[in-house]
Design a protein around this motif. Structure first.
Motif, short mmCIF file in Angstrom:
data_model
loop_
_atom_site.label_atom_id
_atom_site.label_comp_id
_atom_site.label_asym_id
_atom_site.label_seq_id
_atom_site.Cartn_x
_atom_site.Cartn_y
_atom_site.Cartn_z
N PRO A 87 -9.62 10.18 -2.55
CA PRO A 87 -9.33 8.82 -2.08
C PRO A 87 -10.07 7.77 -2.91
O PRO A 87 -11.19 8.01 -3.37
CB PRO A 87 -9.83 8.82 -0.64
CG PRO A 87 -10.67 10.03 -0.49
CD PRO A 87 -10.22 11.01 -1.51
N SER A 88 -9.43 6.62 -3.11
CA SER A 88 -10.07 5.58 -3.91
C SER A 88 -9.75 4.21 -3.34
O SER A 88 -9.57 3.25 -4.07
CB SER A 88 -9.58 5.67 -5.36
OG SER A 88 -8.20 5.45 -5.40
N LEU A 89 -9.67 4.12 -2.01
CA LEU A 89 -9.42 2.84 -1.36
C LEU A 89 -10.74 2.27 -0.85
O LEU A 89 -11.69 3.01 -0.63
CB LEU A 89 -8.46 3.02 -0.18
CG LEU A 89 -7.05 3.49 -0.51
CD1 LEU A 89 -6.38 4.01 0.75
CD2 LEU A 89 -6.24 2.37 -1.13
N ASP A 90 -10.77 0.96 -0.66
CA ASP A 90 -11.91 0.36 0.01
C ASP A 90 -11.56 0.31 1.49
O ASP A 90 -10.71 -0.47 1.91
CB ASP A 90 -12.15 -1.06 -0.52
CG ASP A 90 -13.39 -1.68 0.11
OD1 ASP A 90 -13.78 -1.24 1.21
OD2 ASP A 90 -13.96 -2.59 -0.49
N GLN A 92 -13.09 -0.71 4.01
CA GLN A 92 -13.51 -1.86 4.81
C GLN A 92 -12.57 -3.05 4.63
O GLN A 92 -12.62 -4.01 5.38
CB GLN A 92 -14.93 -2.28 4.42
CG GLN A 92 -15.95 -1.26 4.84
CD GLN A 92 -17.32 -1.87 4.93
OE1 GLN A 92 -17.49 -2.98 5.40
NE2 GLN A 92 -18.30 -1.12 4.46
N LEU A 93 -11.76 -2.96 3.59
CA LEU A 93 -10.77 -4.02 3.40
C LEU A 93 -9.48 -3.62 4.12
O LEU A 93 -9.28 -2.46 4.45
CB LEU A 93 -10.48 -4.21 1.91
CG LEU A 93 -11.61 -4.65 1.00
CD1 LEU A 93 -11.08 -4.95 -0.39
CD2 LEU A 93 -12.36 -5.84 1.54
N THR A 94 -8.61 -4.59 4.34
CA THR A 94 -7.32 -4.27 4.94
C THR A 94 -6.41 -3.70 3.85
O THR A 94 -6.73 -3.76 2.66
CB THR A 94 -6.66 -5.54 5.50
OG1 THR A 94 -6.35 -6.41 4.41
CG2 THR A 94 -7.58 -6.27 6.46
N GLU A 97 -5.47 -6.44 1.50
CA GLU A 97 -6.57 -6.83 0.60
C GLU A 97 -6.76 -5.82 -0.52
O GLU A 97 -7.05 -6.19 -1.66
CB GLU A 97 -7.87 -6.99 1.40
CG GLU A 97 -7.90 -8.27 2.22
CD GLU A 97 -8.95 -8.25 3.33
OE1 GLU A 97 -9.14 -9.28 3.97
OE2 GLU A 97 -9.57 -7.18 3.57
N ASN A 98 -6.58 -4.55 -0.21
CA ASN A 98 -6.65 -3.54 -1.27
C ASN A 98 -5.59 -3.79 -2.32
O ASN A 98 -5.84 -3.66 -3.53
CB ASN A 98 -6.46 -2.14 -0.68
CG ASN A 98 -7.78 -1.47 -0.33
OD1 ASN A 98 -8.50 -1.01 -1.20
ND2 ASN A 98 -8.10 -1.44 0.95
N GLU A 100 -4.16 -6.71 -2.95
CA GLU A 100 -4.49 -7.95 -3.66
C GLU A 100 -5.50 -7.69 -4.76
O GLU A 100 -5.38 -8.20 -5.88
CB GLU A 100 -5.04 -9.00 -2.68
CG GLU A 100 -3.92 -9.77 -1.99
CD GLU A 100 -4.40 -10.53 -0.76
OE1 GLU A 100 -5.60 -10.47 -0.44
OE2 GLU A 100 -3.54 -11.18 -0.13
N PHE A 101 -6.49 -6.89 -4.43
CA PHE A 101 -7.50 -6.54 -5.43
C PHE A 101 -6.84 -5.92 -6.66
O PHE A 101 -7.09 -6.31 -7.80
CB PHE A 101 -8.50 -5.55 -4.81
CG PHE A 101 -9.67 -5.24 -5.71
CD1 PHE A 101 -10.84 -5.98 -5.62
CD2 PHE A 101 -9.60 -4.22 -6.64
CE1 PHE A 101 -11.91 -5.70 -6.44
CE2 PHE A 101 -10.67 -3.94 -7.48
CZ PHE A 101 -11.83 -4.69 -7.37
N HIS A 102 -5.94 -4.98 -6.38
CA HIS A 102 -5.25 -4.30 -7.47
C HIS A 102 -4.41 -5.29 -8.30
O HIS A 102 -4.42 -5.25 -9.52
CB HIS A 102 -4.36 -3.20 -6.90
CG HIS A 102 -3.73 -2.34 -7.94
ND1 HIS A 102 -4.34 -1.22 -8.44
CD2 HIS A 102 -2.55 -2.45 -8.60
CE1 HIS A 102 -3.56 -0.67 -9.35
NE2 HIS A 102 -2.46 -1.39 -9.47
N ARG A 149 -0.05 0.85 -4.01
CA ARG A 149 -0.96 0.22 -4.96
C ARG A 149 -0.61 0.62 -6.39
O ARG A 149 -0.58 -0.22 -7.28
CB ARG A 149 -2.40 0.62 -4.61
CG ARG A 149 -3.43 -0.08 -5.43
CD ARG A 149 -4.82 0.28 -5.00
NE ARG A 149 -5.14 1.67 -5.34
CZ ARG A 149 -6.32 2.23 -5.09
NH1 ARG A 149 -7.28 1.54 -4.49
NH2 ARG A 149 -6.54 3.47 -5.43
#
Lengths: 328, 293
Positions: A87-90, A92-94, A97-98, A100-102, A149
């Motif tokens: 796994p490579s998700l954050d 704590q973010l929604t 948001e994950n 958006e980061f990407h 993602r």
């Protein structure tokens, strides 16, 4: 074949003495779902890592989306989507948001960012949970989010390393439905590894890899055709005597697998009645089936892939990489 | 293939104009933003991280004050109480720990897999280090500046001008230490080394920084160590500015200040030292990040 989007020639990866990948050649056409099938430690992950520019090959060349993986890894990465084994998700973010980061780190243009995130959430059926923190997601949802993602920057090829590892069968099927859907809607090329034989059936073409080499490559049907006809399995209290007699009077060489006798015959429907009628050794059970990819692997390597065993080894490998892998 | 390719056949998707500088800036922004988002979302951590400074001020400060007699720097004649003295030091402490922890969250990201998502992205690695350093800096500044609301309770007067002067000083201290944190994280493979960093780097840095006691009249070896501690150069200007409004003579404030060979260091010089420290360490972190696979 149309111009290949993935093309590997003589890929080799050595770790000191150990040769993890020993000369891989393959071509993947646009829009294909290409499966890399083999037991753990066969070199699947190493090969996919080289194609994704995460590892550099010891020898050989590979072009992905027409770009050399050694010379221009950054441009390759812009053109591919990655779903890692671990796994490579954050969490704590929604989910949103994950994504958006990407979108930011892959330079998705601001004008289309929002629309594309919505589209991917929709496509992988995550829209209603998009504003929940990822730690509240199930294993299957996390995987789907990772797939969403990986697709966000409109890659030409989506690479997935054991995408269904550790998921229950129903979730695995669900992931596959989504991957198929994704391909038919976007025409993306999908390259994935798995050690689940049943999953390989979903692929357009499969390369079976064992000990760092491709031992067979083709469509699932072509591979199954390598097994001569049907597979007959029988049990008996006198297995040895049965094996001997079958070899002598039926001109078929049975192999012993887990206390059963297994044989490949051209026409099973005719063979089974004859076997039961003519065999002097008592038969306990007998079964007839179409060959599966397990049978192909068994025929090619003389060994069976077993999921349970692989599961154990996986856990060990994951533990090992937690403590040692980062040292590389 | 888009319509454009028909008119410009040579440009056919071979050269997508990737503006790497813009891409790096975007990456810095989102890496920073994620840190702030996580910091903000984790309210409990925010509250919990205020507990320690309060404990220091109320228990440690009050306890020590009552045993510090009038013969010391903190006697009635000087007009400065120990709590007043340590208050800016505690702000510095908050900044120190938050900045280093904040930046070191890279190690957590590595542990939980998220760092992989960042490192395989088509962005320059230096942007990752800078984004993290800025994330740590911002968190530490917020954490430090929140403590300013305690000023009236410890007998420190703050004017608007003083607060405006404190902000950049807090930023400089936070940046230097966050860069230190990023550099540490770039060298750490797992959380295993974390205790070592905590006990052998962060705690000594805190104790030697002048947060809890004046750095004057110390034994020789300690004088040297305190001057080698970069945090000293960030906490001293903070103290001078915080105490400047509290009706103390500048002579008293100077007597408590950081000196080298008896010379009081001017604030701009201290700021310069702190900034240089931050820039050099961030540079090392960038090199480390680029090197590792």
């Amino acid at each position: 074949m149309a111009e290949a989007v993935i093309e590997a020639k003589g890929l080799v990866k050595k770790y000191g003495e150990l040769e993890a990948v020993r000369g891989i050649d393959l071509q993947v056409a646009p829009g294909e779902i290409f499966g890399f099938l083999g037991p753990n430690g066969a070199g699947k992950s190493t090969t996919i890592s080289m194609l994704c520019t995460l590892l550099s090959p010891t020898a050989g060349t590979a072009r992905v989306a027409g770009i050399d993986v050694v010379h221009d890894p950054a441009r390759v990465r812009q053109k591919i989507g990655l779903v890692f084994q671990d796994p490579s998700l954050d969490d704590q973010l929604t989910g949103r948001e994950n994504l958006e980061f990407h979108a930011f780190i892959y330079s998705v243009p601001a004008e289309v960012r929002r629309a594309r995130i919505d589209q991917m959430l929709e496509l992988l059926q995550l829209t209603d949970r998009a504003s929940s923190q990822v730690r509240t997601y199930s294993g299957g949802m996390k995987r789907r989010l990772e797939i969403a993602r990986g697709m966000l920057h409109e890659p030409q090829i989506l690479f997935l390393d054991e995408p269904t590892l550790g998921l229950d069968p129903q979730t695995r099927r669900n992931i596959w439905t989504h991957l198929n859907d994704l391909r038919s809607r976007t025409g993306i090329t999908i390259f994935m590894t798995t050690h689940y034989m049943d999953e390989a059936e979903y692929c357009d073409r499969i390369a079976i890899i064992d000990r760092g080499q491709i031992v067979a490559l083709g469509t699932p049907d072509q591979l199954k055709a390598m097994v001569g006809g049907d597979v007959v399995t029988m049990t008996s209290t006198q297995l040895d005597a049965a094996a001997e007699e079958i070899e002598k009077s039926f001109r078929v060489t049975p192999t012993r697998v887990d206390g059963t006798l297994r044989m490949e015959v051209p026409d099973g429907k005719k063979f089974v009645p004859r076997l039961v009628r003519e065999l002097t050794v008592p038969v306990d059970t007998i079964s007839l089936r179409r060959p599966s990819l397990d049978d192909v692997f068994l025929k090619l390597t003389g060994r069976a892939i077993r999921d349970e065993e692989a599961g154990d080894r996986d856990r060990m490998r994951q533990m090992a990489s937690r403590w040692m892998g980062r040292r590389r | 293939m888009s319509v454009e390719t028909a008119t410009k056949p040579m440009a056919a998707d071979l050269t997508i104009p990737v503006d790497t500088r813009a891409a790096s800036l975007r990456a810095i922004y989102i890496i920073w933003y994620r840190d702030i988002l996580r910091y903000w979302r984790d309210r409990w951590r925010l509250v919990a991280s205020l507990a320690q400074p309060l404990l220091f001020l109320i228990v440690f400060g009050s306890g020590l004050s009552s045993s510090l007699g009038s013969g010391t720097l903190f006697g009635a004649r000087g007009g400065l109480s120990y709590i007043q003295f340590m208050y800016p030091g505690i702000i510095g402490m908050s900044i120190l720990f938050t900045a280093i922890f904040g930046a070191m969250s890279i190690v957590w990201d590595r542990e939980f897999g998220f760092l992989k998502e960042v490192l395989v992205a088509p962005i320059d690695r230096w942007a990752v280090a800078v984004g993290k350093a800025l994330g740590g800096t911002t968190q530490a500044m917020i954490q430090g500046l929140i403590l300013l609301v305690l000023a009236p309770f410890v007998g420190v007067k703050l004017s608007v001008l003083t607060v405006l002067a404190i902000i950049p000083l807090a930023a400089v201290l936070a940046f230097g230490l966050a860069s230190f944190g990023v550099m540490l994280a770039s060298m750490m493979k797992s959380l295993q080394g974390f205790q070592v960093v905590m006990n052998f780097l962060m705690m000594p840095m805190f104790f030697l920084s002048g947060a809890l006691f004046p750095l004057t009249g110390l034994p020789g070896w300690m004088t040297v160590l305190t001057r080698l501690d970069p945090a000293s150069y960030g906490i001293d200007p903070l103290r001078r500015v915080v105490l400047s409004d509290s009706g103390l003579s500048s002579a008293v404030v100077d007597r408590l200040g950081l000196t080298i060979n008896g010379h009081v260091l001017p604030i701009p010089l201290e700021v310069g030292v702190m900034l240089a420290f931050g820039v050099v360490l961030l540079g090392i972190a960038v090199v480390m990040f680029q090197r590792r696979d």
